[in-house]
Design a protein around this motif. Structure first.
Motif, PDB file in Angstrom:
ATOM      1  N   GLU A 149      32.181  40.795  35.128  1.00  0.00           N
ATOM      2  CA  GLU A 149      33.377  40.015  35.434  1.00  0.00           C
ATOM      3  C   GLU A 149      34.077  40.566  36.675  1.00  0.00           C
ATOM      4  O   GLU A 149      34.610  39.809  37.488  1.00  0.00           O
ATOM      5  N   GLU A 150      34.058  41.880  36.825  1.00  0.00           N
ATOM      6  CA  GLU A 150      34.677  42.503  37.995  1.00  0.00           C
ATOM      7  C   GLU A 150      33.969  42.052  39.268  1.00  0.00           C
ATOM      8  O   GLU A 150      34.608  41.711  40.267  1.00  0.00           O
ATOM      9  N   GLN A 151      32.633  42.026  39.229  1.00  0.00           N
ATOM     10  CA  GLN A 151      31.867  41.584  40.395  1.00  0.00           C
ATOM     11  C   GLN A 151      32.123  40.112  40.696  1.00  0.00           C
ATOM     12  O   GLN A 151      32.246  39.710  41.848  1.00  0.00           O
ATOM     13  N   HIS A 152      32.221  39.307  39.634  1.00  0.00           N
ATOM     14  CA  HIS A 152      32.502  37.883  39.830  1.00  0.00           C
ATOM     15  C   HIS A 152      33.890  37.695  40.434  1.00  0.00           C
ATOM     16  O   HIS A 152      34.089  36.830  41.291  1.00  0.00           O
ATOM     17  N   ALA A 153      34.839  38.510  39.989  1.00  0.00           N
ATOM     18  CA  ALA A 153      36.197  38.418  40.531  1.00  0.00           C
ATOM     19  C   ALA A 153      36.205  38.694  42.028  1.00  0.00           C
ATOM     20  O   ALA A 153      36.906  38.024  42.790  1.00  0.00           O
ATOM     21  N   LEU A 154      35.427  39.682  42.452  1.00  0.00           N
ATOM     22  CA  LEU A 154      35.354  39.996  43.879  1.00  0.00           C
ATOM     23  C   LEU A 154      34.742  38.828  44.654  1.00  0.00           C
ATOM     24  O   LEU A 154      35.179  38.514  45.769  1.00  0.00           O
ATOM     25  N   LYS A 155      33.740  38.170  44.064  1.00  0.00           N
ATOM     26  CA  LYS A 155      33.074  37.054  44.739  1.00  0.00           C
ATOM     27  C   LYS A 155      34.026  35.880  44.956  1.00  0.00           C
ATOM     28  O   LYS A 155      33.976  35.207  45.984  1.00  0.00           O
ATOM     29  N   VAL A 156      34.882  35.625  43.972  1.00  0.00           N
ATOM     30  CA  VAL A 156      35.772  34.459  44.070  1.00  0.00           C
ATOM     31  C   VAL A 156      37.108  34.814  44.703  1.00  0.00           C
ATOM     32  O   VAL A 156      38.021  33.989  44.767  1.00  0.00           O
ATOM     33  N   GLY A 157      37.233  36.061  45.192  1.00  0.00           N
ATOM     34  CA  GLY A 157      38.441  36.448  45.902  1.00  0.00           C
ATOM     35  C   GLY A 157      39.626  36.790  45.025  1.00  0.00           C
ATOM     36  O   GLY A 157      40.772  36.770  45.489  1.00  0.00           O
ATOM     37  N   LYS A 158      39.394  37.132  43.761  1.00  0.00           N
ATOM     38  CA  LYS A 158      40.490  37.513  42.876  1.00  0.00           C
ATOM     39  C   LYS A 158      40.976  38.910  43.230  1.00  0.00           C
ATOM     40  O   LYS A 158      40.180  39.820  43.473  1.00  0.00           O
ATOM     41  N   ALA A 159      42.289  39.080  43.261  1.00  0.00           N
ATOM     42  CA  ALA A 159      42.865  40.371  43.635  1.00  0.00           C
ATOM     43  C   ALA A 159      42.552  41.417  42.577  1.00  0.00           C
ATOM     44  O   ALA A 159      42.752  41.183  41.388  1.00  0.00           O
ATOM     45  N   LEU A 160      42.049  42.574  43.013  1.00  0.00           N
ATOM     46  CA  LEU A 160      41.725  43.670  42.105  1.00  0.00           C
ATOM     47  C   LEU A 160      42.261  44.981  42.687  1.00  0.00           C
ATOM     48  O   LEU A 160      42.446  45.096  43.897  1.00  0.00           O
ATOM     49  N   PRO A 161      42.505  45.975  41.851  1.00  0.00           N
ATOM     50  CA  PRO A 161      42.864  47.300  42.376  1.00  0.00           C
ATOM     51  C   PRO A 161      41.724  47.857  43.225  1.00  0.00           C
ATOM     52  O   PRO A 161      40.604  47.342  43.206  1.00  0.00           O
ATOM     53  N   SER A 162      41.999  48.933  43.924  1.00  0.00           N
ATOM     54  CA  SER A 162      40.972  49.546  44.758  1.00  0.00           C
ATOM     55  C   SER A 162      39.841  50.089  43.896  1.00  0.00           C
ATOM     56  O   SER A 162      40.004  50.296  42.688  1.00  0.00           O
ATOM     57  N   ALA A 163      38.686  50.335  44.525  1.00  0.00           N
ATOM     58  CA  ALA A 163      37.537  50.870  43.798  1.00  0.00           C
ATOM     59  C   ALA A 163      37.878  52.213  43.163  1.00  0.00           C
ATOM     60  O   ALA A 163      37.462  52.500  42.035  1.00  0.00           O
ATOM     61  N   GLU A 164      38.641  53.041  43.868  1.00  0.00           N
ATOM     62  CA  GLU A 164      39.033  54.344  43.326  1.00  0.00           C
ATOM     63  C   GLU A 164      39.920  54.184  42.101  1.00  0.00           C
ATOM     64  O   GLU A 164      39.747  54.875  41.092  1.00  0.00           O
ATOM     65  N   ASP A 165      40.884  53.258  42.178  1.00  0.00           N
ATOM     66  CA  ASP A 165      41.776  53.031  41.039  1.00  0.00           C
ATOM     67  C   ASP A 165      41.005  52.467  39.847  1.00  0.00           C
ATOM     68  O   ASP A 165      41.260  52.834  38.693  1.00  0.00           O
ATOM     69  N   ARG A 166      40.025  51.598  40.117  1.00  0.00           N
ATOM     70  CA  ARG A 166      39.234  51.032  39.021  1.00  0.00           C
ATOM     71  C   ARG A 166      38.393  52.117  38.358  1.00  0.00           C
ATOM     72  O   ARG A 166      38.276  52.161  37.130  1.00  0.00           O
ATOM     73  N   ALA A 167      37.810  53.006  39.172  1.00  0.00           N
ATOM     74  CA  ALA A 167      36.997  54.091  38.621  1.00  0.00           C
ATOM     75  C   ALA A 167      37.862  55.055  37.815  1.00  0.00           C
ATOM     76  O   ALA A 167      37.458  55.523  36.740  1.00  0.00           O
ATOM     77  N   ARG A 168      39.070  55.335  38.313  1.00  0.00           N
ATOM     78  CA  ARG A 168      39.975  56.246  37.609  1.00  0.00           C
ATOM     79  C   ARG A 168      40.405  55.639  36.271  1.00  0.00           C
ATOM     80  O   ARG A 168      40.452  56.317  35.243  1.00  0.00           O
ATOM     81  N   PHE A 169      40.707  54.345  36.284  1.00  0.00           N
ATOM     82  CA  PHE A 169      41.123  53.692  35.046  1.00  0.00           C
ATOM     83  C   PHE A 169      39.967  53.637  34.049  1.00  0.00           C
ATOM     84  O   PHE A 169      40.164  53.842  32.845  1.00  0.00           O
ATOM     85  N   ARG A 170      38.752  53.365  34.541  1.00  0.00           N
ATOM     86  CA  ARG A 170      37.602  53.291  33.640  1.00  0.00           C
ATOM     87  C   ARG A 170      37.368  54.635  32.949  1.00  0.00           C
ATOM     88  O   ARG A 170      37.045  54.689  31.759  1.00  0.00           O
TER      89      ARG A 170
END
Length: 326
Positions: A52-73
């Protein structure tokens, strides 16, 4: 709850188990590998969210930075493990005390009910904690008292039952889709307080959750299901209708809340736009609803394997083995 008032991470407990169980270096390494293999199982579940994260990037959905996503995960996996350990402790207490727990999960399609149920049951004993997800009623069941088909699934002493949708189908999907009459809906609203009060008076703890998402988030998750081969089976004609009838479902939800938010069985709304936070928040809240304590268990000593001089092992025929493709 646990006798650890601060709910500190369980890394120290894990290390003590490893040290106690294994003085031998090789055995310790294998034990640690087994534990991390369990963690990889959660990472496999997590791949669905990564899609879903990859799909969000494809459709231009706003997401936190890659570092923030990795930290949250990283935080998410650590907290999920801690909460799941508490769930196992709660399960042990439920068994030891004969407690009876019913948890209802409701919400719109794609709201994340199945995801949190999966994480609750992932480490618990299926003989103690079981999931009930009933199909559409049969022709015979349609002629029964409405609550009748749910009653056989209620818990006995020492059991936890999670309803993936429940008798609230009547005031939700059945009403919106025209599967029942307005008279039947009125009868439901008349009966449900008495039914749930009987459950509570019989000693059942009843916890009700509603997973709340936005119109935009549901559309995004449906689009993900359209493109993910592992989730396409989840997209049914009923799901498509839920998009068309969004406002009808909203009105049905609002009336359900206003007429069934009882003091003895209140509704708990989970903000579910962020799936992972919703899972952590829901499990954390559920743990607070049950007054469990850590159950002391006798020390378990693994017995020695008994060897018999006359025992002879017979080889398994080669054609019985599954081919080693991997």
């Amino acid at each position: 709850m646990s006798d650890n008032p601060s709910n500190t991470p369980t890394d120290d407990e894990l290390r003590r188990v490893i040290q106690y169980a294994a003085n031998d270096g090789e055995f310790r390494a294998r034990l640690e590998a087994e534990i991390f293999d369990d963690l990889e199982e959660e990472l496999e579940y997590d791949l669905e969210d990564l899609f879903e994260e990859q799909h969000a990037l494809k459709v231009g959905k706003a997401l936190p930075s890659a570092e923030d996503r990795a930290r949250f995960r990283q935080m998410y996996l650590k907290e999920l493990r801690r909460l799941q350990i508490e769930l196992v402790r709660m399960q042990d207490w439920v068994v030891a005390t004969g407690y009876k727990l019913v948890v209802i999960f409701e919400g719109r399609d794609a709201a994340g009910k199945g995801g949190v149920i999966k994480r609750i049951t992932q480490r618990t004993n299926p003989r103690v904690c079981r999931v009930v997800a009933l199909p559409a009623p049969t022709e015979r069941e349609k002629t029964q008292w409405y609550f009748q088909r749910y009653v056989p699934h209620l818990p006995a002493a020492g059991e936890m039952v999670l309803f993936d949708r429940s008798w609230y189908n009547r005031s939700g999907v059945e009403r919106v889709m025209g599967f029942c009459s307005e008279d039947e809906v009125a009868q439901f609203f008349n009966d449900v307080p008495h039914f749930e009060e009987m459950l509570v008076n019989s000693g059942i703890k009843l916890v009700k959750y509603w997973f709340s998402i936005t119109d935009e988030e549901q559309e995004f998750r449906f689009q993900c299901r359209l493109t993910d081969p592992l989730k396409q089976w989840k997209l049914s004609p009923m799901d498509l209708q839920s998009r068309i009838r969004w406002e009808d479902y909203t009105a049905a939800k609002e009336e359900t809340f206003s007429r069934t938010n009882f003091s003895f069985a209140p509704w708990n709304v989970v903000s579910a736009i962020d799936k992972k936070r919703a899972r952590l928040n829901c499990i954390s809240h559920l743990l607070q609803q049950v007054p469990f304590e850590r159950v002391d268990k006798p020390e378990i000593v693994l017995p020695e394997r008994v060897h018999h001089a006359d025992y002879q092992r017979h080889p398994v025929p080669k054609d019985m083995f599954v081919p080693q493709v991997y």
